[in-house]
Design a protein around this motif. Structure first.
Motif, PDB file in Angstrom:
ATOM      1  N   ALA A  49       0.836  -1.202   0.000  1.00 54.98           N
ATOM      2  CA  ALA A  49       0.000   0.000   0.000  1.00 54.98           C
ATOM      3  C   ALA A  49       0.868   1.248   0.000  1.00 54.98           C
ATOM      4  N   LEU A  50       1.887   1.253   0.842  1.00 55.48           N
ATOM      5  CA  LEU A  50       2.777   2.412   0.921  1.00 55.48           C
ATOM      6  C   LEU A  50       3.644   2.544  -0.324  1.00 55.48           C
ATOM      7  N   ARG A  51       4.028   1.432  -0.892  1.00 54.21           N
ATOM      8  CA  ARG A  51       4.922   1.446  -2.045  1.00 54.21           C
ATOM      9  C   ARG A  51       4.181   1.714  -3.349  1.00 54.21           C
ATOM     10  N   SER A  52       3.013   1.072  -3.529  1.00 49.35           N
ATOM     11  CA  SER A  52       2.387   1.083  -4.848  1.00 49.35           C
ATOM     12  C   SER A  52       0.926   1.493  -4.864  1.00 49.35           C
ATOM     13  N   GLY A  53       0.367   1.824  -3.715  1.00 52.05           N
ATOM     14  CA  GLY A  53      -1.000   2.315  -3.697  1.00 52.05           C
ATOM     15  C   GLY A  53      -2.041   1.260  -3.384  1.00 52.05           C
ATOM     16  N   PRO A  54      -3.299   1.716  -3.306  1.00 52.13           N
ATOM     17  CA  PRO A  54      -4.375   0.828  -2.867  1.00 52.13           C
ATOM     18  C   PRO A  54      -4.660  -0.336  -3.813  1.00 52.13           C
ATOM     19  N   ALA A 101      -2.061   7.271   2.160  1.00 50.83           N
ATOM     20  CA  ALA A 101      -0.971   7.831   2.972  1.00 50.83           C
ATOM     21  C   ALA A 101       0.345   7.748   2.230  1.00 50.83           C
ATOM     22  N   GLY A 102       0.485   6.746   1.363  1.00 51.96           N
ATOM     23  CA  GLY A 102       1.717   6.562   0.603  1.00 51.96           C
ATOM     24  C   GLY A 102       1.984   7.677  -0.387  1.00 51.96           C
ATOM     25  N   ARG A 103       1.009   8.527  -0.645  1.00 56.07           N
ATOM     26  CA  ARG A 103       1.172   9.634  -1.599  1.00 56.07           C
ATOM     27  C   ARG A 103       1.580  10.949  -0.936  1.00 56.07           C
ATOM     28  N   THR A 104       1.728  10.948   0.384  1.00 56.78           N
ATOM     29  CA  THR A 104       2.064  12.182   1.086  1.00 56.78           C
ATOM     30  C   THR A 104       3.567  12.457   1.030  1.00 56.78           C
ATOM     31  N   GLY A 137       7.914   8.799   1.670  1.00 57.99           N
ATOM     32  CA  GLY A 137       9.220   8.213   1.334  1.00 57.99           C
ATOM     33  C   GLY A 137       9.993   7.804   2.568  1.00 57.99           C
ATOM     34  N   ARG A 138      10.058   8.696   3.544  1.00 58.50           N
ATOM     35  CA  ARG A 138      10.770   8.367   4.798  1.00 58.50           C
ATOM     36  C   ARG A 138      10.059   7.240   5.534  1.00 58.50           C
ATOM     37  N   LEU A 139       8.738   7.309   5.590  1.00 58.20           N
ATOM     38  CA  LEU A 139       7.959   6.269   6.254  1.00 58.20           C
ATOM     39  C   LEU A 139       8.146   4.926   5.555  1.00 58.20           C
TER      40      LEU A 139
END
Length: 179
Positions: A30-35, A146-149, A153-155
């Motif tokens: 989810a964080l890397r590539s989206g929903p 959240a991955g688009r904020t 990147g740091r998260l």
């Protein structure tokens, strides 16, 4: 719907929302590539429920090493996970997940009695899969956004490192477990 079936769904929901390798993989994708990728990962998780102890340990260690050493741990942007890869990761992750086997070998029989019709078993499986898909897709949507904020990147890098260490530890534990 009777009390036993409702109790089974309640226990299933509790087991599903308890974080494990499936949740970690959905969060990572989810964080890397989206929903969408995370949802496909969740679908891959929901399709399978078999355990292969040593293969599972090796796969967890492999994913952990990839998280630690891969592009996601670097300082540049993480590579997006292709949709097919996300689905296969979810499928393989759950095929090799001991938590899934425990649910079906130890928990499910507690809610089945002699003489229950086969449709009850089908309803139990379908209900479990539905609860899991809803829960993991909730993660997919929330964390995909959240991955688009700006802080994503740091998260993502911190999460990749943390997941890497945890997956390697889980793989080692699984490999050396005597049961």
């Amino acid at each position: 719907m009777d009390g036993r079936l409702l109790a089974y769904f309640a226990v299933s929901a509790l087991l599903i929302v308890t974080p494990g390798p499936d949740t970690a993989l959905v969060v990572r994708n989810a964080l890397r590539s989206g929903p969408r990728a995370a949802s496909l990962t969740a679908l891959g998780v929901a399709v399978a429920f078999t355990v292969l102890k040593l293969a599972g340990a090796a796969y967890l260690a492999y994913l952990g090493l990839r998280s630690l050493l891969g592009r996601g741990a670097a300082h540049g942007p993480a590579a997006r996970t292709p949709h097919r890869t996300a689905f296969v990761q979810g499928l393989v992750n759950n095929l090799l997940n001991p938590k899934a086997a425990v649910i079906f070998v130890a928990v499910m029989p507690q809610f089945i009695e002699a003489g229950d019709p086969p449709v009850r078993f089908v309803a139990m499986l379908a209900g479990y899969e539905a609860i899991m898909l809803v829960w993991l897709n909730l993660y997919a949507v929330v964390l995909g956004r959240a991955g688009r904020t700006a802080a994503a990147g740091r998260l993502r890098r911190a999460f990749d490192r943390g997941v890497g260490v945890v997956l390697i530890a889980l793989g080692l534990r699984l490999a050396f477990e005597e049961r």
